[in-house]
Design an enzyme around this catalytic site. Structure first.
Site, short mmCIF file in Angstrom:
data_model
loop_
_atom_site.label_atom_id
_atom_site.label_comp_id
_atom_site.label_asym_id
_atom_site.label_seq_id
_atom_site.Cartn_x
_atom_site.Cartn_y
_atom_site.Cartn_z
N HIS A 132 0.51 -1.66 -6.27
CA HIS A 132 0.43 -2.03 -4.85
C HIS A 132 -0.95 -2.54 -4.46
O HIS A 132 -1.98 -2.08 -4.95
CB HIS A 132 0.78 -0.82 -3.97
CG HIS A 132 -0.18 0.32 -4.13
ND1 HIS A 132 -1.33 0.44 -3.37
CD2 HIS A 132 -0.17 1.39 -4.96
CE1 HIS A 132 -1.98 1.53 -3.72
NE2 HIS A 132 -1.31 2.13 -4.68
N ASP A 133 -0.98 -3.52 -3.58
CA ASP A 133 -2.20 -4.03 -2.96
C ASP A 133 -3.18 -4.66 -3.94
O ASP A 133 -4.35 -4.84 -3.61
CB ASP A 133 -2.91 -2.92 -2.16
CG ASP A 133 -2.04 -2.32 -1.08
OD1 ASP A 133 -1.72 -3.04 -0.13
OD2 ASP A 133 -1.65 -1.14 -1.20
N GLY A 156 -3.10 0.59 -8.41
CA GLY A 156 -3.19 0.02 -7.08
C GLY A 156 -4.58 -0.46 -6.69
O GLY A 156 -5.59 0.09 -7.11
#
Length: 257
Positions: free
Chosen positions: A116-117, A134
């Site tokens: 994520h991100d 992440g």
């Protein structure tokens, strides 16, 4: 297209090839001339550009594997001309950044995971079974060899190469090879730089800068002062200085002469 499901609200460009067993949810955009292999899953919030190849069993836009995620609306943005091989997983963002971003013309090999991100730049190679946690940043023209694990929040700077089976827990400055266990500076990425048009004089300059930073018995702050004083101001010198000065996790270690 046997057992393929495409949501009526998905937006598909022209000349898209879609294999068997594909799932494309709502709130998905896919650009022109993209090829989607068998059993690919593209979940809500995914944005995919033109001329991409997405091979069998890839899962794009899955929910973040992060306990702070509470189902908020986030995105996965993938640019143009990317090759995403079999069983790759790329998660969308969390409330932290709001989206995961993949640039243009990257090769992401089979079984790789991008968390994520993350922000992945352009023209990079992510090897097979690489695990990227992440909020990692991978800049342009980076080569990450297979089975490498990358700690969350790490930054890998442009034109760096990381050897296979590596464990990345610190930031990686530009233009270098990172290798060995524990991971450390292993020289300038001369072959990769030559392929990208860097001349011998520029590569020698980078070697000299990194000799001061990594191979002589000085602390990082003092080494940066010497580099700023001793070496002529160039784009590459300043990128190195700025990256090391602003590294939040600290950079990997070098070795002494």
């Amino acid at each position: 297209m046997k057992d393929t499901f495409i949501h009526k609200k998905a937006v598909l460009g022209n000349n898209i090839s879609i294999g068997n067993g594909v799932t494309i949810e709502d709130d998905v955009f896919i650009g022109n001339n993209t090829q989607i292999g068998n059993n690919v899953t593209i979940l809500s919030g995914s944005r995919i550009g033109d001329n991409c190849q997405i091979h069998s069993n890839a899962v794009l836009g899955g929910a973040p594997q992060d306990l702070k995620y509470r189902g908020e609306y986030t995105l996965l943005e993938i640019g143009d001309n990317n090759i995403i091989r079999e069983f790759v997983t790329i998660n969308k963002g969390t409330i932290s950044k709001g989206k995961t971003c993949i640039g243009n013309s990257n090769l992401i090999m089979s079984n790789a995971h991008i968390g994520h991100d993350c922000v992945i730049g352009n023209n990079s190679i992510i090897g097979f079974s690489v695990g990227i946690a992440g909020e990692v940043i991978v800049q342009d023209y980076v080569n990450i060899s297979g089975l490498t694990a990358i700690h969350q929040f790490s930054v890998i700077c442009e034109h760096a190469m990381i050897s296979g089976l590596s464990r990345v827990v610190k930031d990686i400055p530009p233009y270098i090879i990172a290798a060995h266990e524990p991971l450390r500076f292993a020289g300038v990425n001369a072959v990769g730089l030559k392929r990208k048009g860097f001349g011998s004089d520029k590569i020698d300059e980078l070697r000299s800068i990194y000799r001061v930073l990594f191979q002589e018995k000085r602390n990082t702050k003092f080494a940066l002062e010497i580099i700023a004083e001793k070496f002529q101001e160039t784009l590459e010198r300043d990128k190195i200085l700025n990256f090391v000065k602003h590294s939040k996790r600290g950079i990997l270690k070098g070795f002494e002469l």
